[in-house]
Structure formats: C-alpha cells, structure tokens
Design an enzyme around this catalytic site. Sequence first.
Site, short mmCIF file in Angstrom:
data_model
loop_
_atom_site.label_atom_id
_atom_site.label_comp_id
_atom_site.label_asym_id
_atom_site.label_seq_id
_atom_site.Cartn_x
_atom_site.Cartn_y
_atom_site.Cartn_z
N GLU A 51 0.86 -1.18 0.00
CA GLU A 51 0.00 0.00 0.00
C GLU A 51 0.90 1.23 0.00
O GLU A 51 1.64 1.47 0.96
CB GLU A 51 -0.92 -0.01 1.21
N CYS B 180 3.96 -1.98 -8.93
CA CYS B 180 2.65 -1.52 -8.40
C CYS B 180 2.85 -0.34 -7.46
O CYS B 180 3.15 0.75 -7.91
CB CYS B 180 1.91 -2.69 -7.75
N HIS C 85 2.44 -7.50 -10.73
CA HIS C 85 3.26 -8.13 -9.68
C HIS C 85 4.01 -9.35 -10.20
O HIS C 85 3.57 -10.47 -9.99
CB HIS C 85 2.36 -8.55 -8.52
N GLU D 279 6.43 -10.61 -8.90
CA GLU D 279 6.88 -11.37 -7.72
C GLU D 279 5.84 -12.41 -7.25
O GLU D 279 6.17 -13.29 -6.48
CB GLU D 279 7.22 -10.41 -6.57
#
Lengths: 204, 294
Positions: free
Chosen positions: A48, A79, A170, A172
Amino acid sequence: MKRVGVLALQGAVREHLQSIAACGAEAVPVKWPKDLERLDALILPGGESTAMRRLIDHYGLMDPLREFAKTGKPMFGTCAGLILLAKTVVGSNEAHLGVMDVAVERNSFGRQVDSFEAPLEIKGIDGAFEAIFIRAPHIVSVGLSTEVLCVHNGKIVMAKSGQFLGCSFHPELTEDHRITEYFLSMIPHKSDLLLPNRSIYSKV
Amino acid sequence: MTQHGTDRVKRGMAEMQKGGVIMDVVNAEQARIAEAAGATAVMALERVPSDIRRDGGVARMADPRITEEVMKAVSIPVMAKARIGHIVEARILEAMGVDYIDESEVLTPADEEFHLLKNQYTVPFVCGCRNLGEAARRIGEGASMLRTKGEPGTGNIVEAVRHLRQVNAEVRKVIAMSEDELMTEARNLGASYEFLKEVKSLGRLPVVNFAAGGVATPADAALMMELGADGVFVGSGIFKSDNPERFARAIVEATTHYQDYKLIAELSKDLGIAMKGIEMSTIAAGERMQERGW
C-alpha cells in the site's frame, strides 16, 4: 555477487527476496538508511503506497532513497513501488520519490473485484508473461527518455527510464523470474562504472 | 485472456497487506485517521467488537451507507464484515465493490451449519481460525486470507496468542511429518489430505495469516508479529483508546519494526490509556465469539 535490496517496510517483500535469490543474486531487506549501503540495485515492492510513504517519512528514508537514485544504480518499482518512483501521481500535488519520468494514476483499473491476471507481451522478454494486476495503477504519460515496454488494453503497464524500471503488475507473485532477471541485467559491470560520460546516470 | 477473481488475484491482494495493520472503523472520519496513520486497509463496520459485546443482541452487516462513506473517504482497500453463512450479505458487499469480505464470528452467525462457499465469488474473503483444521476448511471453501480469531472486543491478547501458536505449531508438525503420516493427520484435523500436502511442500500456510482479536497496544501488535503473524487486525484497540491517532500510528510502527524494542519503548511512552480490557474468565462460555464457526 550482485547485492540487491528490497524496501522491507510492508507488502510483498518475501516474494521479491526469493525471486532475487532464484536469479543468483544476494537479496537484502532494507528497513533503515544504513541498509542501502553497498547495494547494487533496489526494488520497491507492491503493497500500500500510502502506508509505505508514511513509514518512509517517519524513518528518514526519503533523502537516503533519493540519494540512492542519484548514484545511478538501478531501481525497480512494482505496483505501489512504481507509484513511489513516479515524478507525477495523478490527483495528488506531491510525488513520493519523484525520480522516474512517468505520471501514474492509482487504482486505475478499479477496485479489487476488477483486479485480474492476463498474459502480456513485453519488449525485451521472449514469449508471454502471465501478469497479476491487483488494484493496479497505470502509467498515464511518459517523458521523452522513457521507453514503453508494455501496453495492455491501451494502458501503459511497464516502462523503463534510464536506471528506473516500473510496472503496474506483480511479477513477484508468479514463479516466473524473467522480469527480475531483466532488472538484474540493468546493473552495470563494475568496470563500466569507471567509464566517463555515462549520461543516463547524471540525469536525475 | 483476462481473468478476474482467480486464486492468484484474490490471494495476491492479501500478500500486499503483509507487514501491515488493518483497522476497524465505523465512519469516514475514523477511516481517514486510519489511512493517515499508515493502515494498509480499513474494516468498515457499524460497531466495533467491544460495543457489540456490550450491547448484545444480533450483530449484522453494517448499514451500506457507512460502508459506502468509508469507501469514498479513503484510497486504501476497504473490507467489510458479513455474517457467517449469510450469502446475501456477502453478495451485497460484493455488489457494492468492497475489496475484501470478512466472514466474521464477530457478527451473529446466520447459519450454524454451513460457512459461505467463498470460491463462488469474485471478491476475496478473509476468515477466522483457531487451529489448522479450521484454517484448512476455510481455505477449502475458498478463503484467500486467514486471521487467527483471538477473542474480539476484549483488549486481551491471550486468546490471540493461543490461536496463533496453535496454528503455527500444527503447521510445523505437518512440515516435520513424513508423507505417510499425513492422511491420519488430515483425519484428525478435519483437513483435506491435499491441503496438508501443500502446507508440507510450501513449508507454510498457502495464504497470508494475520492475527486478530485482542490487540490493544503497540507491544501486543509486535508480539503477534514476533510469533509469526503476517500482519495484524486491530478492532476496538484504536478507537476505544484515549488517543486514537497516536495509538494508530504507534501500532503501525511497532508492527513494521517489531523486533526493535527500544523503538517500541519510545513510541509507547505517554500514549494514554489503552482500551479497558476484559479478563477471559469473566466471559460466559456462550459469549465467546471464537466459538462461532467450525
């Protein structure tokens, strides 16, 4: 061995550390300014962005991160990490690090029910890359020196600008380490750093 | 092809919350305080657990107006609670676009036999658990995130510690077992054999597991991280304290730097009074929220 840090304040830290290790580099979690020493590159993970920003400010990481950017070492934001790197965040007066020449819009694909996965064609990566988008931002506009690496449904979702790499999704969260490898290949060989006039490293 | 609501998309959303604090809020103003303090998400509800406990009666999904106001007030993800087994409350929350649904024992169960079949929804779910069997059954139904239950609304960390230790001890046991022992363990736990094989091969739970139910201080939050939680939910602990803004910030920082004890000492100074807690033995057996769900 290349030493690559992951900003470890919050978010998908473990996955990036694992991906770096899987690519044969040393993975270093970064919580404090001193952790940035002796790194060859740094990843800002998904999470976030507002929560990470507050912790960056509180622990005096903003200036050390900007200093790190000035050294010309590669930085990769996924992101929320992309939002932290961007020079402009749409709808906000203030950027975070503000070092990568792109403008991003947060949550630009909608809320969580609109989150998705899709195969992407990425410049510099052979074959489709299965990408996971979670409440993802997208790149609204790029600077002249920025190379667009991927567009999905008309939205820029990955770009490279000099030492900076950023993507909306993402990598990852998958077992596919090709994008981490791509990022690691941006780390110059030690001998290259001795050459004068590496102009891309002086633009920040 | 673009796909929505896949396991990776739903579980991935919880991965982005790791190391963070999710805070209960009952209005837009509290949501803004939580966001400014560094919460990674907020849980919109009508009453925090300690008020639900005090007021008694049936606790239901919040008025959609409250949830909507919270969604408008912040840019971080908004979660909301539905009653266990209440298909329609869950569908309403999904239709409103909340980012995560908590099928929660804090509310009065709507179904005493069946939990929601959560893999039928595009929106992801978080569910409570006290042990690996409950964790396995909720994941089997499609939960994308877990939280150990603790005892909500008590400000007493003891049950949260018990449940997190229990889940983690059972995970470690499964990892250490030989494969031919897993079927019997599956029967004993009420977990599927496939689930235990996955836990064994991953060396951990397949989804993110936060701690909940009793976190009242920065030290409590750090304790849960120390014991292996991926993050914490704080219910009544923030907005039932003397100084919600400072408590919220301090709990966020203690969660990030949970092994930095000097720092936690500093940020715990002069915080004011934490929420008033409840000793477990004073709660009648029937009033324990953790007993809800199976």
